[in-house]
Scaffold this active site. Structure first.
Site, PDB file in Angstrom:
ATOM      1  N   CYS A 299       5.318 -17.732  -3.027  1.00 50.32           N
ATOM      2  CA  CYS A 299       3.908 -18.095  -3.084  1.00 50.32           C
ATOM      3  C   CYS A 299       3.222 -17.264  -4.166  1.00 50.32           C
ATOM      4  CB  CYS A 299       3.250 -17.854  -1.727  1.00 50.32           C
ATOM      5  SG  CYS A 299       1.469 -18.142  -1.705  1.00 50.32           S
TER       6      CYS A 299
ATOM      7  N   CYS B  67       0.578 -14.713  -2.287  1.00 43.77           N
ATOM      8  CA  CYS B  67       0.953 -13.579  -1.426  1.00 43.77           C
ATOM      9  C   CYS B  67       2.410 -13.142  -1.569  1.00 43.77           C
ATOM     10  CB  CYS B  67       0.658 -13.923   0.035  1.00 43.77           C
ATOM     11  SG  CYS B  67       1.735 -15.205   0.711  1.00 43.77           S
TER      12      CYS B  67
ATOM     13  N   CYS C 241       1.459 -22.270   2.764  1.00 49.00           N
ATOM     14  CA  CYS C 241       2.137 -20.992   2.967  1.00 49.00           C
ATOM     15  C   CYS C 241       1.734 -20.477   4.342  1.00 49.00           C
ATOM     16  CB  CYS C 241       1.722 -20.002   1.879  1.00 49.00           C
ATOM     17  SG  CYS C 241       2.367 -18.341   2.165  1.00 49.00           S
TER      18      CYS C 241
ATOM     19  N   CYS D 189      -0.453 -16.909   3.946  1.00 46.03           N
ATOM     20  CA  CYS D 189      -1.833 -16.836   3.440  1.00 46.03           C
ATOM     21  C   CYS D 189      -2.600 -18.149   3.587  1.00 46.03           C
ATOM     22  CB  CYS D 189      -1.849 -16.380   1.988  1.00 46.03           C
ATOM     23  SG  CYS D 189      -1.211 -17.587   0.811  1.00 46.03           S
TER      24      CYS D 189
ATOM     25  N   CYS E  11       7.085 -31.913  -2.223  1.00 50.88           N
ATOM     26  CA  CYS E  11       6.506 -32.090  -3.550  1.00 50.88           C
ATOM     27  C   CYS E  11       5.486 -30.971  -3.749  1.00 50.88           C
ATOM     28  CB  CYS E  11       5.857 -33.474  -3.619  1.00 50.88           C
ATOM     29  SG  CYS E  11       5.264 -33.909  -5.235  1.00 50.88           S
TER      30      CYS E  11
END
Length: 159
Positions: free
Chosen positions: A75, A78, A123, A126, A147
């Site tokens: 990510c 984070c 995510c 976060c 995607c």
């Protein structure tokens, strides 16, 4: 008769209040939470648009479409590990695509932003918007296509 109508109107009013309170979605808390100002300092404008405003980058603009190196996609907000390079495939969609995520690191949500139900991928650390899941992935593996906006990712090369 007036008393009956008054009673029915009062009952309807109270039932509407109760339903509207129950239908409101509570905001989930995440391990990593920041203010909008903090996110804007940390992320590029495109990353902020995608991750914090659930935007979508233009197709075929991500540097990760043609990335064939071994490693982990994390990510961008984070740094949580989200996808292994071995699960990436070329979907032809214009966005990096994966047939599965690293267990426990992706949250599935629902959005209706374009008028119909889609499975949104976030995510789990976060709450950053990553992309969407579809059922048109490789049949020989999971059949899923995650995607993902490249702007939501960073790549860590395997050593």
């Amino acid at each position: 008769m007036k008393k009956l109508i008054s009673t029915l109107v009062l009952l309807m009013m109270f039932s509407c209040v109760g339903n509207s309170q129950n239908s409101s979605k509570e905001k989930k808390s995440y391990k990593v939470e920041k203010t909008d100002i903090e996110w804007k300092k940390l992320l590029s404008p495109m990353q902020y648009y995608v991750l914090r405003e659930a935007g979508t980058e233009r197709a075929f603009t991500s540097e990760f479409n043609e990335n064939h190196k071994k490693g982990i996609y994390v990510c961008a907000a984070c740094k949580t590990a989200l996808y292994k390079s071995e699960n990436k495939f070329d979907s032809g969609s214009g966005w990096p695509s994966f047939d599965r995520a690293i267990n426990g690191n992706i949250e599935l949500d629902v959005d209706y932003k374009i008028g119909y139900r889609r499975t949104e991928l976030k995510c789990n650390t976060c709450g950053g918007h990553l992309g969407h899941s579809f059922d048109d992935g490789p049949k020989e593996t999971t059949g899923k296509r995650h995607c993902i906006n490249g702007a939501a990712l960073e790549f860590v090369v395997e050593k």
